[in-house]
Design a protein around this motif. Structure first.
Motif: not given
Lengths: 286, 318
Positions: B6-15, B49-58, B270-276
């Motif tokens: 997802l868009d907001f996952e990209k910067p994290i994935a790049e790191l 942490r910072s990305t996921f602490s302020k996620l929008s509903a969308w 990071g969400g369930a898919h990061r560590d099922a």
């Protein structure tokens, strides 16, 4: 244009044409057979076209007024008022929409419930007001329906509901969805007490209302040619990318597929439903 | 490498890619990059942490539909043992958009029923993207009744865009099937625990969502209509779905605040898919806890409070 009309002076021709714009409220045109009808006569005829029997959408209060005996009539949950719990704002604020619809329809929300009599037999009858936000079900509709059911249980009398609704009320979010579960649960109480619930499906009955209280009748009675289904035809067409067959999701289609018991003319409902309820409650014929 | 980002996952994935690269370099002698790796890892954790602490509903709606999000069968594998899938509604067909059967939770026999989406393109189509027809709901009800008959608790997992919008579904009574489940689940004499694990889409979700406890995974959603559907109705453009998502209150956090659900189950960062596995462990812990609490309640009282719970749903003035 016919040769005869050409002979008429143009001034009169124009008058003739403008005559079709009948004054609001006095005359009405049947949307199906185009017959020009006297509004009061249509209303007296249960909002059914006297020429082609097309069943029009009927205001909730008029429907109950026609259906029930004159006396007694005790309204249920009349004081309930909708609230804009999510501060919902679409193209219009929900709060403003409520105020507008209340003014337009004279109803506080999309369901009216009355304890009264049908040919002398006590019952609770409710009716959806389609002109109020498409008869959609939010918290007030759900709560009123539950109170109607509770009243029926309390007095050990049958419950009947005239449904006409587009589904759950989006502007109340998940509260609206939960009314499906709430109203369905309330009907289990009638079942436990052996009290009949009759659902009358009129045009249209779709979405969350169709998939809850509308389909749970001990008897599901449909009005002729009413649109009844879960997903609306437009959404299905978009999904399957095909034109739907004529008559799809109409009452006759539902009867054929086993979803409704009877298709009944609105003008016969007082007599026939009174007779059915009498049989279900093991009473002598009314 | 993860291709479904997802868009907001990209910067994290790049790191994370950079860290991965550095680790490979490390294998060469004479290079000490331990410190750099540690620094980047710290940065990656902070960014997540910072990305996921302020996620929008969308954004949460997108996570709920993430193509790599664990589905019912993924949890069945990780949370339960001895799973035997049971098929069919006994009158028309077996709907692959709903799975269910008998299995054990920490040794205890239970009935599990859940929506099931597909992973590959073929499986997605076969399972109709997790959108059940009436057969699916009737199978679900049949299995839940089986549970009640033999004194087994019922656990449901909700993850569907909605009931299937098709001609056949309508012909065979989609409305009636959903309504019947709502009616029967209200009084089914066995504990029912419902968990939204992904998308809780409308009546199609609620049809297996009536119970004694209703919970949501942190980044799942539950709504009366999809954000796209809502936007199409309100503004005639599905592109305004993000606004609709916000307006409808579809996230676990808001729904808990509104008392429409009982509990939020925390997901791994990071969400369930990061560590099922981690997500499944937490889900299992919570399910055991809830079942134990329900065991202490006698059936009459349980059904009474299930009913009362439903009756309190709704806000109005009087």
């Amino acid at each position: 244009m016919s040769w005869f009309r050409k002979l008429i002076p143009s001034r009169i021709r124009i008058e003739g044409r403008s005559k079709r714009n009948v004054p609001e409220g006095l005359w009405t045109k049947c949307p199906v057979c185009s017959a020009l009808l006297y509004q009061a006569e249509v209303e007296r005829n249960y909002d059914v076209c006297p020429k082609c029997a097309h069943h029009r959408r009927q205001p909730a209060r008029r429907r109950l007024d026609h259906f029930l005996d004159r006396e007694p009539r005790i309204e249920i949950g009349a004081a309930l008022q909708p609230v804009d719990v999510l501060a919902f704002e679409g193209s219009k604020k929900y709060r403003e929409q409520i105020a507008e619809k209340q003014q337009q329809t004279g109803e506080s929300d999309a369901l009216v419930a009355i304890r009264g009599r049908l040919k002398g037999v006590e019952l609770v009858a409710a009716a959806f007001e389609y002109e109020f936000c498409g008869g959609s079900m939010g918290s007030v509709v759900g709560e009123r329906f539950v109170r109607a059911a509770d009243t029926a249980v309390h007095h050990r009398i049958p419950l009947l509901c005239f449904v006409s609704s587009g589904g759950a009320r989006m502007q109340e979010g998940l509260f609206a969805l939960m009314q499906m579960a709430k109203t369905s649960a309330a009907l289990t109480r009638l079942r436990q007490h052996g009290l009949p619930y009759v659902s009358v499906l009129s045009d249209p009955t779709t979405g969350g209302v169709s998939a809850s209280l509308a389909m749970l009748g001990d008897l599901n009675i449909a009005e002729p040619n009413a649109l009844i289904g879960f997903t609306g035809p437009r959404v299905i067409e978009q999904t399957i990318k095909e034109k739907l067959p004529e008559g799809f999701q109409r009452s006759e289609f539902l009867l054929e597929h086993g979803a409704v018991d009877i298709i009944m003319d609105r003008r016969e409902m007082r007599d026939r439903i009174a007779s059915l309820l009498a049989m279900l409650t093991r009473q002598p014929a009314p | 490498m993860n291709r479904n980002l997802l868009d907001f996952e990209k910067p994290i994935a790049e790191l994370e890619d950079k860290i991965e690269e550095l680790r490979r370099v490390e294998a060469e002698p004479g290079l000490d990059i331990e410190e750099e790796v540690a620094r980047l890892e710290r940065k990656s954790r902070e960014l997540t942490r910072s990305t996921f602490s302020k996620l929008s509903a969308w954004q949460i709606a997108q996570l709920a539909r993430h193509p790599e999000r664990p589905y019912t069968l993924d949890y069945l594998q990780r949370v339960f043992t001895d799973f035997e899938e049971l098929h069919g509604d006994r009158s028309y067909a077996d709907d692959p958009a709903v799975v269910g059967g008998l299995c054990r939770l920490e040794g205890r026999a239970v009935v599990v029923v859940g929506h099931q989406k597909g992973r590959s393109t073929k499986e997605k189509l076969d399972r109709r993207f997790g959108m059940p027809g009436p057969e699916g709901y009737r199978k679900a009800l049949r299995l839940m009744r089986l549970g009640a008959r033999f004194g087994l608790p019922v656990l449901t997992f909700i993850d569907t865009p909605g009931a299937y919008p098709g001609v056949g579904a309508e012909e065979r009574g989609q409305s009636e099937a959903i309504a019947r489940n709502l009616f029967e689940m209200a009084t089914l004499a066995t504990p029912i625990v419902c968990t939204v694990i992904g998308e809780g889409g409308s009546g199609g979700a609620l049809a297996i969502g009536v119970g004694d406890r209703v919970m949501m995974l942190q980044y799942s959603t539950y709504s009366v209509i999809s954000p796209e559907g809502c936007a199409s109705i309100l503004w005639r453009v599905p592109e305004r779905a993000p606004e609709a998502a916000e307006a409808m209150a579809i996230t676990s956090e808001r729904l808990k605040q509104l008392a429409l659900i009982d509990r939020v189950i925390e997901e791994p960062i990071g969400g369930a898919h990061r560590d099922a596995d981690a997500c499944a462990r937490e889900l299992k812990r919570v399910l055991l806890e809830e079942l134990r609490a329900l065991d202490a309640v006698d059936m009459t009282r349980m059904l009474e409070s299930r009913y009362r719970r439903l009756m309190t749903m709704g806000r109005y003035r009087e």
